[in-house]
Write an enzyme that holds these catalytic residues in place. Structure first.
Site, PDB file in Angstrom:
ATOM      1  N   CYS A  83     -31.365  15.769  28.784  1.00  0.00           N
ATOM      2  CA  CYS A  83     -31.383  16.013  27.329  1.00  0.00           C
ATOM      3  C   CYS A  83     -31.710  17.452  26.940  1.00  0.00           C
ATOM      4  O   CYS A  83     -31.020  18.041  26.104  1.00  0.00           O
ATOM      5  CB  CYS A  83     -32.420  15.104  26.662  1.00  0.00           C
ATOM      6  SG  CYS A  83     -32.595  13.487  27.388  1.00  0.00           S
ATOM      7  N   GLU A  95     -20.068  15.188  25.501  1.00  0.00           N
ATOM      8  CA  GLU A  95     -20.975  16.310  25.206  1.00  0.00           C
ATOM      9  C   GLU A  95     -20.563  17.575  25.967  1.00  0.00           C
ATOM     10  O   GLU A  95     -20.514  18.677  25.400  1.00  0.00           O
ATOM     11  CB  GLU A  95     -22.418  15.919  25.544  1.00  0.00           C
ATOM     12  CG  GLU A  95     -22.956  14.874  24.567  1.00  0.00           C
ATOM     13  CD  GLU A  95     -24.352  14.383  24.876  1.00  0.00           C
ATOM     14  OE1 GLU A  95     -24.942  13.735  24.006  1.00  0.00           O
ATOM     15  OE2 GLU A  95     -24.868  14.625  25.994  1.00  0.00           O
ATOM     16  N   ARG A 138     -10.425   6.236  30.491  1.00  0.00           N
ATOM     17  CA  ARG A 138      -9.571   5.077  30.809  1.00  0.00           C
ATOM     18  C   ARG A 138      -9.146   4.267  29.589  1.00  0.00           C
ATOM     19  O   ARG A 138      -8.111   3.634  29.594  1.00  0.00           O
ATOM     20  CB  ARG A 138     -10.323   4.126  31.755  1.00  0.00           C
ATOM     21  CG  ARG A 138     -10.769   4.784  33.032  1.00  0.00           C
ATOM     22  CD  ARG A 138     -11.318   3.777  34.004  1.00  0.00           C
ATOM     23  NE  ARG A 138     -12.594   3.198  33.593  1.00  0.00           N
ATOM     24  CZ  ARG A 138     -13.434   2.604  34.411  1.00  0.00           C
ATOM     25  NH1 ARG A 138     -13.133   2.504  35.705  1.00  0.00           N
ATOM     26  NH2 ARG A 138     -14.556   2.089  34.002  1.00  0.00           N
ATOM     27  N   ARG A 164     -16.993   3.895  24.598  1.00  0.00           N
ATOM     28  CA  ARG A 164     -16.975   2.431  24.546  1.00  0.00           C
ATOM     29  C   ARG A 164     -18.368   1.923  24.151  1.00  0.00           C
ATOM     30  O   ARG A 164     -19.380   2.441  24.627  1.00  0.00           O
ATOM     31  CB  ARG A 164     -16.592   1.877  25.926  1.00  0.00           C
ATOM     32  CG  ARG A 164     -16.558   0.371  25.997  1.00  0.00           C
ATOM     33  CD  ARG A 164     -15.804  -0.087  27.229  1.00  0.00           C
ATOM     34  NE  ARG A 164     -16.329   0.450  28.467  1.00  0.00           N
ATOM     35  CZ  ARG A 164     -17.309  -0.098  29.170  1.00  0.00           C
ATOM     36  NH1 ARG A 164     -17.901  -1.193  28.735  1.00  0.00           N
ATOM     37  NH2 ARG A 164     -17.716   0.443  30.298  1.00  0.00           N
ATOM     38  N   HIS A 168     -29.670  16.654  -3.470  1.00  0.00           N
ATOM     39  CA  HIS A 168     -28.425  17.316  -3.834  1.00  0.00           C
ATOM     40  C   HIS A 168     -28.554  18.832  -3.768  1.00  0.00           C
ATOM     41  O   HIS A 168     -29.563  19.356  -4.212  1.00  0.00           O
ATOM     42  CB  HIS A 168     -28.016  16.887  -5.246  1.00  0.00           C
ATOM     43  CG  HIS A 168     -26.680  17.401  -5.654  1.00  0.00           C
ATOM     44  ND1 HIS A 168     -25.512  16.873  -5.142  1.00  0.00           N
ATOM     45  CD2 HIS A 168     -26.339  18.416  -6.484  1.00  0.00           C
ATOM     46  CE1 HIS A 168     -24.488  17.537  -5.673  1.00  0.00           C
ATOM     47  NE2 HIS A 168     -24.952  18.484  -6.474  1.00  0.00           N
TER      48      HIS A 168
HETATM   49  P1  NDP Z   1     -21.598   6.265  30.250  1.00  0.00           P
HETATM   50  O1  NDP Z   1     -21.976   4.973  30.830  1.00  0.00           O
HETATM   51  O2  NDP Z   1     -21.986   6.596  28.857  1.00  0.00           O
HETATM   52  O3  NDP Z   1     -20.009   6.453  30.360  1.00  0.00           O
HETATM   53  C1  NDP Z   1     -19.363   6.366  31.575  1.00  0.00           C
HETATM   54  C2  NDP Z   1     -17.903   6.678  31.362  1.00  0.00           C
HETATM   55  O4  NDP Z   1     -17.256   6.814  32.621  1.00  0.00           O
HETATM   56  C3  NDP Z   1     -17.170   5.598  30.603  1.00  0.00           C
HETATM   57  O5  NDP Z   1     -16.271   6.214  29.722  1.00  0.00           O
HETATM   58  C4  NDP Z   1     -16.429   4.849  31.710  1.00  0.00           C
HETATM   59  O6  NDP Z   1     -15.204   4.320  31.291  1.00  0.00           O
HETATM   60  C5  NDP Z   1     -16.121   5.960  32.673  1.00  0.00           C
HETATM   61  N1  NDP Z   1     -15.958   5.537  34.065  1.00  0.00           N
HETATM   62  C6  NDP Z   1     -16.812   4.806  34.820  1.00  0.00           C
HETATM   63  N2  NDP Z   1     -16.328   4.657  36.062  1.00  0.00           N
HETATM   64  C7  NDP Z   1     -15.142   5.309  36.100  1.00  0.00           C
HETATM   65  C8  NDP Z   1     -14.151   5.508  37.087  1.00  0.00           C
HETATM   66  N3  NDP Z   1     -14.312   5.028  38.319  1.00  0.00           N
HETATM   67  N4  NDP Z   1     -13.051   6.199  36.773  1.00  0.00           N
HETATM   68  C9  NDP Z   1     -12.877   6.702  35.524  1.00  0.00           C
HETATM   69  N5  NDP Z   1     -13.772   6.555  34.540  1.00  0.00           N
HETATM   70  C10 NDP Z   1     -14.896   5.867  34.821  1.00  0.00           C
HETATM   71  O7  NDP Z   1     -22.150   7.326  31.291  1.00  0.00           O
HETATM   72  P2  NDP Z   1     -22.523   8.847  31.202  1.00  0.00           P
HETATM   73  O8  NDP Z   1     -22.389   9.315  32.601  1.00  0.00           O
HETATM   74  O9  NDP Z   1     -21.774   9.556  30.130  1.00  0.00           O
HETATM   75  O10 NDP Z   1     -24.045   8.795  30.764  1.00  0.00           O
HETATM   76  C11 NDP Z   1     -24.998   8.072  31.554  1.00  0.00           C
HETATM   77  C12 NDP Z   1     -26.127   7.561  30.712  1.00  0.00           C
HETATM   78  O11 NDP Z   1     -26.939   8.637  30.316  1.00  0.00           O
HETATM   79  C13 NDP Z   1     -25.691   6.850  29.449  1.00  0.00           C
HETATM   80  O12 NDP Z   1     -25.776   5.472  29.648  1.00  0.00           O
HETATM   81  C14 NDP Z   1     -26.657   7.287  28.402  1.00  0.00           C
HETATM   82  O13 NDP Z   1     -27.547   6.236  28.147  1.00  0.00           O
HETATM   83  C15 NDP Z   1     -27.413   8.448  28.998  1.00  0.00           C
HETATM   84  N6  NDP Z   1     -27.167   9.660  28.213  1.00  0.00           N
HETATM   85  C16 NDP Z   1     -27.599   9.714  26.920  1.00  0.00           C
HETATM   86  C17 NDP Z   1     -27.361  10.841  26.175  1.00  0.00           C
HETATM   87  C18 NDP Z   1     -27.819  10.891  24.752  1.00  0.00           C
HETATM   88  O14 NDP Z   1     -28.641  10.074  24.355  1.00  0.00           O
HETATM   89  N7  NDP Z   1     -27.280  11.800  23.933  1.00  0.00           N
HETATM   90  C19 NDP Z   1     -26.680  12.005  26.717  1.00  0.00           C
HETATM   91  C20 NDP Z   1     -26.246  11.821  28.077  1.00  0.00           C
HETATM   92  C21 NDP Z   1     -26.496  10.695  28.770  1.00  0.00           C
HETATM   93  P3  NDP Z   1     -15.053   2.866  30.641  1.00  0.00           P
HETATM   94  O15 NDP Z   1     -15.585   2.953  29.265  1.00  0.00           O
HETATM   95  O16 NDP Z   1     -13.589   2.655  30.714  1.00  0.00           O
HETATM   96  O17 NDP Z   1     -15.835   1.948  31.527  1.00  0.00           O
END
Ligand code: NDP
Length: 498
Positions: A77, A216, A233, A239, A471
């Site tokens: 973060c 981000e 995907r 999602r 405002h």
């Molecule tokens: P997320 O779980 O948010 O997203 C993972 C993404 O990767 C999804 O879009 C998913 O697609 C895709 N994905 C997963 N496996 C594959 C694959 N094999 N091939 C292609 N695409 C794939 O993970 P992040 O890594 O972005 O973040 C991790 C965690 O960190 C989050 O859960 C969040 O809680 C936390 N975080 C919070 C932040 C904040 O509060 N601002 C900032 C950064 C991280 P699909 O949707 O199709 O499954």
């Protein structure tokens, strides 16, 4: 049994509690990230004798990386937000021209300077966290922790020395680490860990993933002038968020010049003379300088010996816990990302606080997962609290009223930036309760924190409407959305979370 004085956090009154002195510690915490430090400090303030272990800042193997402060402070973060601030200036400088700023000279961005400032800040915070621990009387051990029994922890120091400590309670707070998809050439890609410390600012970037981190970093690198290709995907990124807001984020990313590739993934990475060639499942080939995998994170349970001592893990290898964060072994507890409940820093803090209150504070405290606001720090950011329209429909017994507002922020009227701010309220038609709020636009996270308090208090749409606006501000739109955009029938399921 012996007794010690207990200081309730932030309060002067001291109470005497009975604490078992047969062990080296009342509590030993493995992992000094946000959740672990919070639990350790609060437990110590309740009178507990607390030890905590964490790896020193530098990696000791490809598997393990540490630092007091944990992912949020060291490689999550905080450094991310610093880079977001840095990247935001790019667009601001463009906007400034129509406000009369003559930016005639060539404007350069010095990545190395920002990187150094970011590293200095992280070191400062790392020291503050260490001081917070010592000021609370928590003993810090620099090394890798492992559970060797229901009341015993072993800490391996950098020089290989193994030290054992007994504790009445053990708390696992080891967080999570970036996951890499198994794609040929995957070793050529980086994760967010390395992305935060790249020696050079890449000119071309390919990002795989549509979650928080992917969106981000797409904004960060684009804001700093890189050519960014973002592959995910699904039809839309993010999602789990409200579909309408996901579409707004996708549109804004494109509007800021990011090449968005929905319904696409990478099938191969190949080293070339000029960089890395990525091959997509559509047969497309793109040459790039950096490939970022942002495809989710996995709980850090691998080297903790948990299953051997009877701690149950789920199918994703997260630690299974009850509503008080207790594992299947009564003396062992777990909080934060390692439990894969809601992987956000403030949630780990809440879980750490509840743990300390319940185990050492004599209070019955369960984490409350309702109305947790969150933000995606894209440029501009998205922030939400409560239910999305889809979740409200799914859970509702009656109709849902959806209020939306899409407007050109006042600042853009002069700068001529073509980017609308979107706000949305989802309301239970029968009770008038506001079930969810979303906003995509400048300052959305700052605004949403206050809206979250209103939702937590059970505010109705009528109460939003009777609140006087500030405002001129964007935030006042939340109290002036008079007519519903649509009325949607709920799925007519028994009420759960409304
Ligand atoms: P997320 O779980 O948010 O997203 C993972 C993404 O990767 C999804 O879009 C998913 O697609 C895709 N994905 C997963 N496996 C594959 C694959 N094999 N091939 C292609 N695409 C794939 O993970 P992040 O890594 O972005 O973040 C991790 C965690 O960190 C989050 O859960 C969040 O809680 C936390 N975080 C919070 C932040 C904040 O509060 N601002 C900032 C950064 C991280 P699909 O949707 O199709 O499954």
């Amino acid at each position: 049994m012996a007794s010690r004085k207990m200081l309730i956090d932030g309060e002067d009154n001291q109470t005497t509690v009975n604490i078992d002195t047969h062990f080296d510690f009342d509590l030993f915490v493995i992992g000094a990230g946000s959740g672990g430090v919070r639990a350790a400090r609060f437990s110590a303030n309740f009178g507990a004798k607390v030890g905590i272990c964490e790896l020193p800042f530098h990696p000791i193997s490809s598997e393990v990386i540490g630092g007091v402060g944990g992912t949020c402070v060291i490689r999550g973060c905080v450094p991310k937000k610093i880079l977001v601030y840095g990247a935001t200036f790019g667009g601001e400088l463009e906007d400034a021209k129509n406000y009369g700023w003559e930016l005639n000279e060539k404007i350069d961005f010095n990545w190395k300077k920002l990187l150094q400032k970011k590293t200095d800040e992280i070191l400062r915070l790392n020291n503050i966290y260490k001081r917070l621990l010592s000021n609370s009387g928590v003993k810090l051990y620099e090394g890798e922790g492992k559970v060797v029994g229901p009341n015993e922890v072993q800490v391996t120091q950098i020089d290989g020395t193994k030290l054992s400590y007994t504790a009445k309670h053990i708390l696992i707070a080891t967080g999570s680490r970036a996951e890499r998809p198994n794609i040929p050439g995957q070793e050529l890609a980086i994760t967010s860990d390395e992305a935060l410390s790249l020696e050079e600012l890449p000119k071309r970037v390919v990002i795989l993933g549509g979650g928080y981190i992917a969106v981000e970093f797409a904004s960060i690198w684009r804001g700093m002038g890189a050519n960014v290709d973002l592959f995910f995907r699904k039809e839309l990124p993010l999602r789990g968020f409200d579909d309408e807001m996901r579409a707004v984020v996708a549109r804004n990313l494109e509007g800021r010049g990011i090449h968005v590739h929905p319904r696409a993934t990478l099938t191969e990475l190949v080293k070339t003379d000029g960089g890395i060639k990525v091959v997509t499942d559509h047969g497309e080939e793109i040459e790039t300088d950096v490939v970022l995998f942002a495809t989710g994170r996995t709980p850090n349970t691998k080297r903790l010996n948990l299953e051997a001592v009877g701690v149950e893990l789920d199918s994703l290898r997260a630690v299974k816990v009850d509503e008080y964060s207790r594992t299947s072994v009564p003396t062992i507890w777990a909080i934060g990302d390692v439990t894969n409940r809601m992987n956000l820093t403030p949630v780990a803090l809440m879980e750490g606080t509840c743990f300390a209150k319940s185990v050492f504070g004599g209070q019955d405290c369960k984490p409350d997962y309702n109305h947790i606001p969150c933000a995606v720090f894209s440029i501009p950011p998205l922030s939400v609290v409560g239910l999305s329209e889809e979740q409200a429909i799914e859970q509702a017994n009656g109709d849902i009223l959806v209020f939306t507002s899409s407007f050109n922020p006042m600042k853009n009227t002069i700068s001529q930036r073509q980017e609308k701010t979107i706000m949305k309220l989802v309301v239970d038609a029968e009770t008038d309760k506001v079930l969810g709020a979303s906003m995509c636009g400048p300052d959305a996270p700052e605004i949403m924190q206050g809206i979250a308090i209103a939702l937590k208090c059970g505010a109705t749409k009528a109460q939003f409407d009777s609140t006087v606006g500030i405002h001129p501000s964007a935030a006042e739109e939340f109290v002036t959305m008079r007519e519903a955009t649509r009325r949607v029938p709920g799925a007519r399921k028994p009420k759960t979370n409304l």
